[in-house]
Design a protein around this motif. Structure first.
Motif, PDB file in Angstrom:
ATOM      1  N   TYR B 263       0.831  -1.205   0.000  1.00 27.29           N
ATOM      2  CA  TYR B 263       0.000   0.000   0.000  1.00 27.29           C
ATOM      3  C   TYR B 263       0.869   1.260   0.000  1.00 27.29           C
ATOM      4  O   TYR B 263       0.461   2.303  -0.523  1.00 27.29           O
ATOM      5  CB  TYR B 263      -0.963  -0.019   1.190  1.00 27.29           C
ATOM      6  N   MET B 264       2.057   1.169   0.594  1.00 20.64           N
ATOM      7  CA  MET B 264       2.971   2.322   0.550  1.00 20.64           C
ATOM      8  C   MET B 264       3.503   2.529  -0.868  1.00 20.64           C
ATOM      9  O   MET B 264       3.617   3.673  -1.327  1.00 20.64           O
ATOM     10  CB  MET B 264       4.111   2.126   1.548  1.00 20.64           C
ATOM     11  N   VAL B 265       3.822   1.449  -1.554  1.00 24.46           N
ATOM     12  CA  VAL B 265       4.252   1.568  -2.955  1.00 24.46           C
ATOM     13  C   VAL B 265       3.142   2.226  -3.786  1.00 24.46           C
ATOM     14  O   VAL B 265       3.400   3.133  -4.592  1.00 24.46           O
ATOM     15  CB  VAL B 265       4.635   0.182  -3.524  1.00 24.46           C
ATOM     16  N   ASP B 266       1.888   1.807  -3.549  1.00 19.60           N
ATOM     17  CA  ASP B 266       0.755   2.445  -4.240  1.00 19.60           C
ATOM     18  C   ASP B 266       0.699   3.939  -3.920  1.00 19.60           C
ATOM     19  O   ASP B 266       0.517   4.772  -4.809  1.00 19.60           O
ATOM     20  CB  ASP B 266      -0.574   1.801  -3.800  1.00 19.60           C
ATOM     21  N   HIS B 267       0.853   4.260  -2.643  1.00 18.61           N
ATOM     22  CA  HIS B 267       0.765   5.668  -2.228  1.00 18.61           C
ATOM     23  C   HIS B 267       1.873   6.493  -2.872  1.00 18.61           C
ATOM     24  O   HIS B 267       1.626   7.575  -3.418  1.00 18.61           O
ATOM     25  CB  HIS B 267       0.848   5.773  -0.705  1.00 18.61           C
ATOM     26  N   ILE B 268       3.113   6.004  -2.819  1.00 19.41           N
ATOM     27  CA  ILE B 268       4.235   6.769  -3.364  1.00 19.41           C
ATOM     28  C   ILE B 268       4.090   6.922  -4.876  1.00 19.41           C
ATOM     29  O   ILE B 268       4.263   8.010  -5.429  1.00 19.41           O
ATOM     30  CB  ILE B 268       5.576   6.085  -3.017  1.00 19.41           C
ATOM     31  N   SER B 269       3.743   5.831  -5.550  1.00 18.03           N
ATOM     32  CA  SER B 269       3.708   5.919  -7.012  1.00 18.03           C
ATOM     33  C   SER B 269       2.576   6.834  -7.477  1.00 18.03           C
ATOM     34  O   SER B 269       2.748   7.595  -8.433  1.00 18.03           O
ATOM     35  CB  SER B 269       3.614   4.531  -7.640  1.00 18.03           C
ATOM     36  N   ARG B 273       3.887  10.369  -8.748  1.00 15.31           N
ATOM     37  CA  ARG B 273       3.957   9.990 -10.162  1.00 15.31           C
ATOM     38  C   ARG B 273       5.245   9.229 -10.463  1.00 15.31           C
ATOM     39  O   ARG B 273       6.004   9.581 -11.369  1.00 15.31           O
ATOM     40  CB  ARG B 273       3.835  11.222 -11.064  1.00 15.31           C
ATOM     41  N   LEU B 274       5.513   8.218  -9.685  1.00 13.25           N
ATOM     42  CA  LEU B 274       6.675   7.362  -9.896  1.00 13.25           C
ATOM     43  C   LEU B 274       6.205   6.009 -10.399  1.00 13.25           C
ATOM     44  O   LEU B 274       5.133   5.535 -10.024  1.00 13.25           O
ATOM     45  CB  LEU B 274       7.425   7.136  -8.575  1.00 13.25           C
ATOM     46  N   ASP B 275       7.029   5.386 -11.221  1.00 13.52           N
ATOM     47  CA  ASP B 275       6.803   3.994 -11.574  1.00 13.52           C
ATOM     48  C   ASP B 275       6.780   3.167 -10.287  1.00 13.52           C
ATOM     49  O   ASP B 275       7.582   3.410  -9.368  1.00 13.52           O
ATOM     50  CB  ASP B 275       7.957   3.540 -12.472  1.00 13.52           C
ATOM     51  N   PRO B 276       5.865   2.191 -10.167  1.00 13.96           N
ATOM     52  CA  PRO B 276       5.820   1.389  -8.932  1.00 13.96           C
ATOM     53  C   PRO B 276       7.161   0.736  -8.590  1.00 13.96           C
ATOM     54  O   PRO B 276       7.499   0.599  -7.406  1.00 13.96           O
ATOM     55  CB  PRO B 276       4.743   0.346  -9.234  1.00 13.96           C
ATOM     56  N   LEU B 277       7.922   0.344  -9.581  1.00 13.57           N
ATOM     57  CA  LEU B 277       9.232  -0.247  -9.322  1.00 13.57           C
ATOM     58  C   LEU B 277      10.152   0.758  -8.629  1.00 13.57           C
ATOM     59  O   LEU B 277      10.852   0.421  -7.668  1.00 13.57           O
ATOM     60  CB  LEU B 277       9.836  -0.740 -10.640  1.00 13.57           C
ATOM     61  N   ASP B 278      10.138   2.010  -9.114  1.00 16.96           N
ATOM     62  CA  ASP B 278      10.946   3.036  -8.455  1.00 16.96           C
ATOM     63  C   ASP B 278      10.428   3.326  -7.042  1.00 16.96           C
ATOM     64  O   ASP B 278      11.216   3.563  -6.116  1.00 16.96           O
ATOM     65  CB  ASP B 278      10.945   4.317  -9.297  1.00 16.96           C
ATOM     66  N   ALA B 279       9.099   3.298  -6.883  1.00 12.06           N
ATOM     67  CA  ALA B 279       8.537   3.524  -5.545  1.00 12.06           C
ATOM     68  C   ALA B 279       8.982   2.430  -4.571  1.00 12.06           C
ATOM     69  O   ALA B 279       9.259   2.689  -3.395  1.00 12.06           O
ATOM     70  CB  ALA B 279       7.009   3.577  -5.622  1.00 12.06           C
ATOM     71  N   ALA B 283      11.116   2.996  -1.250  1.00 12.13           N
ATOM     72  CA  ALA B 283      10.603   2.506   0.030  1.00 12.13           C
ATOM     73  C   ALA B 283      11.676   1.719   0.779  1.00 12.13           C
ATOM     74  O   ALA B 283      11.812   1.833   2.003  1.00 12.13           O
ATOM     75  CB  ALA B 283       9.365   1.640  -0.191  1.00 12.13           C
ATOM     76  N   SER B 284      12.460   0.939   0.051  1.00 13.34           N
ATOM     77  CA  SER B 284      13.497   0.136   0.707  1.00 13.34           C
ATOM     78  C   SER B 284      14.534   1.011   1.390  1.00 13.34           C
ATOM     79  O   SER B 284      15.134   0.626   2.380  1.00 13.34           O
ATOM     80  CB  SER B 284      14.177  -0.770  -0.323  1.00 13.34           C
TER      81      SER B 284
END
Lengths: 313, 313
Positions: B263-269, B273-279, B283-284
């Motif tokens: 859900y944090m990856v969803d929030h950041i991306s 406006r980041l690609d989920p992979l970059d998010a 996050a890491s």
């Protein structure tokens, strides 16, 4: 914008069968008095008294459900937490069979805290002359009720929210809750005056409070579980000094968390000459559990952090 | 007190069969150059290059073992972390099958960071013009070697320590390690320039550094797993502003941690406006996993906290 007083009507189970106690509109403010989680059964307990037998049927009085005009499943309710004012006393209990270390601490135990407000409105709870815990009140239970006819216990929490016991939901924070049923059925309960991440002994400083919050409806904004935004640093006055930390390391993250807490109880009791039971109670209120790493497979590292700012020596 | 240079001799497995590279006394200082965890195989990678195939045999070059005169099992080694100076570049990888969300991100991915030191010695790592990550270097691997003839991989960590990836072991912190075998066989590796609690995508900013630390032997002081003491606030410059947090809630704390990260990856991306992979990579490096509650049985709440101070907007 209208200010509503939430009626002092309590229920104790999650179900959509409860009659709403209030109906409000987007943008309205709620004022409420949240009773502590024992439902009054520990009010008369004083240090030295025998621990009263727990009456489970009194646990977890909840306020609401409050209906929000127009809220539908798939929407999000935002709660802007305006202010929480505790009465100035609370309790922390070790309950047999519960908490992270039930085998280590099998007997019931009850601690009463007193923390009258100081001139500037803040409060600090002394613990056996060993620690001074800054009071930062929040609600352990915040949720739009889950979509269930069948009554569910207040424990455990679920993806809808509920008994999430997140210590950072203090005044100033904005909480986002997924709406599960028409009207939202907003429910509030379980006020805490202070707690560490993990709430390891099974209770926080359980403390009645008066509160206010503003409700905003986000139509069509959908979230899977609760989210929140804090306005500033997480724990000012607590995290401003150093920390002492212990670790649990292994393939079972539950056991790793238990080990980290067990070693922290050892550290606190030996360093500050506290009975291990008291160290366990203090850990539940001030020690934070962090997942240091989750990916060095198959072992996890859970660290327990003691903020040294709260310790007297 | 003597200052010793740790020889640039590397081993890659936990075993007591390694020939010691150095012998020191209680109170001595070690100077060392720690290579990053890929053993040089990503040095030439630049943005836009194809991701090089991973050579597992090069992973995790470790320094030591360093023998401490008089150290015996049941003692504790204290490491006073004096200073860590990164070279100014690093990498973060998503490796297939590893990390908390291997199904969501099945393909290999590599990100190169540049963070030259500024005039005051601090450094900040820009991430795609979306975030600025303060560099706070530490060693992911710190341990007295476990008591094993049979070689063990560097992953996972164990009660002896090892690959603990704890982001708060920065300069100024004192780390306490349980001695497992005569002489201690102190081992150092896996330098990180920044990482969030959990290290969710499986890597931090993996970054070579030069370091110094002082070794103190506590005879007869026994600890079950590593412990540490920080000199002040945990993460100054990172935790001074607000946070956005997501939650995972359920009976399996591993799955709860995964949900919170997802859900944090969803929030950041979506927010930045980041690609989920970059998010996921971001996050890491900056998002912290906390165990909000561990006792509202049988469900745990794991929260993922994004420090807003590192985000550009």
């Amino acid at each position: 914008m209208t200010v509503h007083r939430v009626p002092d009507v309590h229920h104790r189970l999650w179900t959509t069968r409860h009659t709403p106690t209030l109906e409000i509109s987007d943008g309205d403010v709620l004022e409420f008095s949240a009773p502590e989680a024992a439902g009054g059964q520990f009010d008369d307990f004083r240090p030295g008294d025998p621990v009263p037998a727990l009456k489970p049927e009194l646990l977890y009085p909840m306020l609401g459900p409050v209906m929000v005009d127009g809220a539908e499943p798939g929407d999000t309710l935002e709660l802007e937490l305006l202010d929480f004012t505790p009465e100035g006393w609370g309790w922390t209990a070790v309950l047999p069979g519960m908490g992270l270390l039930p085998e280590d601490f099998p007997d019931p135990h009850l601690h009463r805290w007193e923390f009258p407000a100081e001139g500037d409105g803040t409060a600090t709870a002394d613990f056996l002359d060993v620690a001074r815990v800054p009071v930062r009140p929040f609600l352990g239970v915040l949720a739009c009720a889950p979509d269930t006819d069948e009554p569910l216990d207040v424990m455990p929490p679920g993806p809808f929210g509920g008994n999430i016991d997140c210590r950072d939901l203090v005044a100033g924070t904005r909480v986002f809750l997924p709406v599960q049923t028409p009207g939202g059925r907003l429910t509030l309960a379980d006020p805490h005056a202070a707690q560490g991440d993990g709430e390891v002994c099974v209770s926080a400083i359980e403390a009645p409070l008066d509160g206010r919050l503003r409700v905003t409806l986000h139509r069509g904004r959908s979230i899977p579980t609760p989210q929140f935004r804090t306005p500033g640093p997480l724990r000012p006055g607590i995290e401003d000094a150093g920390f002492y930390a212990t670790m649990g390391i292994g393939p079972d993250v539950r056991l790793a968390a238990r080990d980290a807490v067990r070693y922290m109880v050892d550290h606190i009791s030996s360093t500050y000459r506290l009975d291990p039971l008291d160290a366990y109670v203090l850990a539940s209120v001030v020690v934070d559990l962090k997942i240091s790493e989750a990916v060095d497979e198959p072992h996890w590292v859970v660290s327990a952090y003691l903020p040294l700012s709260v310790m007297n020596a």
